[in-house]
Design a protein around this motif. Sequence first.
Motif, PDB file in Angstrom:
ATOM      1  N   ALA A 101       0.833  -1.209   0.000  1.00 18.71           N
ATOM      2  CA  ALA A 101       0.000   0.000   0.000  1.00 18.71           C
ATOM      3  C   ALA A 101       0.865   1.255   0.000  1.00 18.71           C
ATOM      4  O   ALA A 101       0.576   2.216  -0.713  1.00 18.71           O
ATOM      5  N   VAL A 102       1.927   1.257   0.778  1.00 19.90           N
ATOM      6  CA  VAL A 102       2.821   2.418   0.818  1.00 19.90           C
ATOM      7  C   VAL A 102       3.492   2.619  -0.536  1.00 19.90           C
ATOM      8  O   VAL A 102       3.612   3.745  -1.027  1.00 19.90           O
ATOM      9  N   GLN A 103       3.907   1.546  -1.164  1.00 20.42           N
ATOM     10  CA  GLN A 103       4.522   1.668  -2.493  1.00 20.42           C
ATOM     11  C   GLN A 103       3.513   2.161  -3.515  1.00 20.42           C
ATOM     12  O   GLN A 103       3.838   2.964  -4.382  1.00 20.42           O
ATOM     13  N   TYR A 104       2.285   1.689  -3.424  1.00 18.68           N
ATOM     14  CA  TYR A 104       1.275   2.053  -4.409  1.00 18.68           C
ATOM     15  C   TYR A 104       0.849   3.507  -4.264  1.00 18.68           C
ATOM     16  O   TYR A 104       0.750   4.246  -5.237  1.00 18.68           O
ATOM     17  N   PHE A 105       0.573   3.922  -3.035  1.00 18.15           N
ATOM     18  CA  PHE A 105       0.057   5.260  -2.820  1.00 18.15           C
ATOM     19  C   PHE A 105       1.154   6.314  -2.776  1.00 18.15           C
ATOM     20  O   PHE A 105       0.939   7.460  -3.146  1.00 18.15           O
ATOM     21  N   ALA A 108       0.946  10.749  -1.735  1.00 15.64           N
ATOM     22  CA  ALA A 108      -0.425  11.228  -1.900  1.00 15.64           C
ATOM     23  C   ALA A 108      -1.402  10.058  -1.834  1.00 15.64           C
ATOM     24  O   ALA A 108      -1.175   9.023  -2.432  1.00 15.64           O
ATOM     25  N   PRO A 109      -2.529  10.251  -1.131  1.00 18.06           N
ATOM     26  CA  PRO A 109      -3.546   9.204  -1.104  1.00 18.06           C
ATOM     27  C   PRO A 109      -4.283   9.134  -2.453  1.00 18.06           C
ATOM     28  O   PRO A 109      -4.186  10.045  -3.265  1.00 18.06           O
ATOM     29  N   PRO A 110      -5.040   8.080  -2.681  1.00 18.49           N
ATOM     30  CA  PRO A 110      -5.764   7.965  -3.949  1.00 18.49           C
ATOM     31  C   PRO A 110      -6.844   9.050  -4.082  1.00 18.49           C
ATOM     32  O   PRO A 110      -7.216   9.686  -3.100  1.00 18.49           O
ATOM     33  N   PRO A 111      -7.357   9.271  -5.278  1.00 13.84           N
ATOM     34  CA  PRO A 111      -8.222  10.412  -5.586  1.00 13.84           C
ATOM     35  C   PRO A 111      -9.371  10.724  -4.625  1.00 13.84           C
ATOM     36  O   PRO A 111      -9.500  11.876  -4.248  1.00 13.84           O
ATOM     37  N   PRO A 112     -10.217   9.836  -4.185  1.00 17.03           N
ATOM     38  CA  PRO A 112     -11.282  10.349  -3.317  1.00 17.03           C
ATOM     39  C   PRO A 112     -10.758  10.844  -1.965  1.00 17.03           C
ATOM     40  O   PRO A 112     -11.340  11.736  -1.353  1.00 17.03           O
ATOM     41  N   PHE A 113      -9.628  10.282  -1.528  1.00 18.86           N
ATOM     42  CA  PHE A 113      -9.111  10.660  -0.204  1.00 18.86           C
ATOM     43  C   PHE A 113      -8.177  11.866  -0.257  1.00 18.86           C
ATOM     44  O   PHE A 113      -7.862  12.435   0.779  1.00 18.86           O
ATOM     45  N   ASN A 114      -7.761  12.274  -1.429  1.00 18.47           N
ATOM     46  CA  ASN A 114      -6.876  13.436  -1.489  1.00 18.47           C
ATOM     47  C   ASN A 114      -7.622  14.717  -1.147  1.00 18.47           C
ATOM     48  O   ASN A 114      -7.024  15.713  -0.787  1.00 18.47           O
ATOM     49  N   LEU A 115      -8.964  14.737  -1.231  1.00 21.50           N
ATOM     50  CA  LEU A 115      -9.756  15.900  -0.826  1.00 21.50           C
ATOM     51  C   LEU A 115      -9.725  16.085   0.687  1.00 21.50           C
ATOM     52  O   LEU A 115      -9.892  17.200   1.174  1.00 21.50           O
ATOM     53  N   LEU A 116      -9.490  15.028   1.441  1.00 21.29           N
ATOM     54  CA  LEU A 116      -9.410  15.148   2.893  1.00 21.29           C
ATOM     55  C   LEU A 116      -8.158  15.901   3.331  1.00 21.29           C
ATOM     56  O   LEU A 116      -8.145  16.493   4.401  1.00 21.29           O
ATOM     57  N   ARG A 117      -7.162  15.897   2.509  1.00 17.08           N
ATOM     58  CA  ARG A 117      -5.933  16.646   2.841  1.00 17.08           C
ATOM     59  C   ARG A 117      -6.069  18.136   2.533  1.00 17.08           C
ATOM     60  O   ARG A 117      -5.301  18.943   3.032  1.00 17.08           O
ATOM     61  N   LEU A 118      -7.030  18.489   1.721  1.00 15.56           N
ATOM     62  CA  LEU A 118      -7.176  19.878   1.292  1.00 15.56           C
ATOM     63  C   LEU A 118      -7.422  20.841   2.449  1.00 15.56           C
ATOM     64  O   LEU A 118      -6.746  21.884   2.521  1.00 15.56           O
ATOM     65  N   PRO A 119      -8.334  20.587   3.412  1.00 14.01           N
ATOM     66  CA  PRO A 119      -8.514  21.540   4.513  1.00 14.01           C
ATOM     67  C   PRO A 119      -7.242  21.719   5.351  1.00 14.01           C
ATOM     68  O   PRO A 119      -6.989  22.822   5.868  1.00 14.01           O
ATOM     69  N   ALA A 120      -6.441  20.698   5.475  1.00 14.26           N
ATOM     70  CA  ALA A 120      -5.214  20.826   6.255  1.00 14.26           C
ATOM     71  C   ALA A 120      -4.176  21.647   5.513  1.00 14.26           C
ATOM     72  O   ALA A 120      -3.301  22.259   6.128  1.00 14.26           O
ATOM     73  N   ARG A 121      -4.274  21.728   4.202  1.00 14.51           N
ATOM     74  CA  ARG A 121      -3.287  22.469   3.409  1.00 14.51           C
ATOM     75  C   ARG A 121      -3.729  23.899   3.113  1.00 14.51           C
ATOM     76  O   ARG A 121      -2.965  24.652   2.511  1.00 14.51           O
ATOM     77  N   VAL A 122      -4.946  24.306   3.525  1.00 19.88           N
ATOM     78  CA  VAL A 122      -5.452  25.662   3.250  1.00 19.88           C
ATOM     79  C   VAL A 122      -4.526  26.723   3.844  1.00 19.88           C
ATOM     80  O   VAL A 122      -4.150  27.684   3.153  1.00 19.88           O
ATOM     81  N   PRO A 123      -4.111  26.618   5.104  1.00 25.55           N
ATOM     82  CA  PRO A 123      -3.206  27.663   5.632  1.00 25.55           C
ATOM     83  C   PRO A 123      -1.883  27.721   4.849  1.00 25.55           C
ATOM     84  O   PRO A 123      -1.347  28.810   4.618  1.00 25.55           O
ATOM     85  N   GLU A 124      -1.405  26.601   4.436  1.00 27.11           N
ATOM     86  CA  GLU A 124      -0.158  26.581   3.670  1.00 27.11           C
ATOM     87  C   GLU A 124      -0.348  27.256   2.313  1.00 27.11           C
ATOM     88  O   GLU A 124       0.523  28.003   1.843  1.00 27.11           O
ATOM     89  N   LEU A 125      -1.502  27.058   1.683  1.00 28.58           N
ATOM     90  CA  LEU A 125      -1.784  27.690   0.392  1.00 28.58           C
ATOM     91  C   LEU A 125      -2.012  29.188   0.535  1.00 28.58           C
ATOM     92  O   LEU A 125      -1.696  29.956  -0.373  1.00 28.58           O
ATOM     93  N   LEU A 126      -2.583  29.639   1.653  1.00 32.99           N
ATOM     94  CA  LEU A 126      -2.837  31.059   1.887  1.00 32.99           C
ATOM     95  C   LEU A 126      -1.549  31.839   2.146  1.00 32.99           C
ATOM     96  O   LEU A 126      -1.476  33.050   1.874  1.00 32.99           O
ATOM     97  N   GLU A 127      -0.531  31.199   2.685  1.00 40.75           N
ATOM     98  CA  GLU A 127       0.747  31.851   2.963  1.00 40.75           C
ATOM     99  C   GLU A 127       1.476  32.197   1.678  1.00 40.75           C
ATOM    100  O   GLU A 127       2.251  33.126   1.637  1.00 40.75           O
ATOM    101  N   ARG A 128       1.228  31.505   0.618  1.00 40.12           N
ATOM    102  CA  ARG A 128       1.935  31.759  -0.633  1.00 40.12           C
ATOM    103  C   ARG A 128       1.450  32.946  -1.307  1.00 40.12           C
ATOM    104  O   ARG A 128       1.001  33.833  -1.460  1.00 40.12           O
TER     105      ARG A 128
END
Length: 128
Positions: A101-105, A108-128
């Motif tokens: 699983a670690v080698q496959y993924f 980045a997690p697979p497509p439906p789960f990559n949206l779950l990382r988006l709220p955690a990355r909002v502050p990082e995106l706003l700093e740019r």
Amino acid sequence: EAHVLDVEDCDKFSEFGEGLLVSLRRLLLVAIDPAESIDCAGTIAEALQDFHFTAPFIMSVYVILSVVLLLNMLIAIMAKTFDTVWDDAETENRYLRAQLAVQYFGDAPPPPFNLLRLPARVPELLER
């Protein structure tokens, strides 16, 4: 005066009187090549004019018991190894699945789960 065990073609039996380690070594060689030793035991028994049947019989019983005991030890070792592998099989399977699983993924997690990382990355995106 000839030694009792000095019979032609059976000189290996003369070393039995030389000590315990030499005798044990010879018994090991008897277990490895029993046919020659059984014949020599019969020849020695005939030379002694006694025990014509007893010496080859005792040698044959020794060889058979040695083979049975060694085979029993081999079976016990193989059974113990199998039990160890069987006990560790589930853990190994889980580890290999996780590694796959670690080698496959990757990171980045697979497509439906990559949206779950988006709220955690909002502050990082706003700093740019």
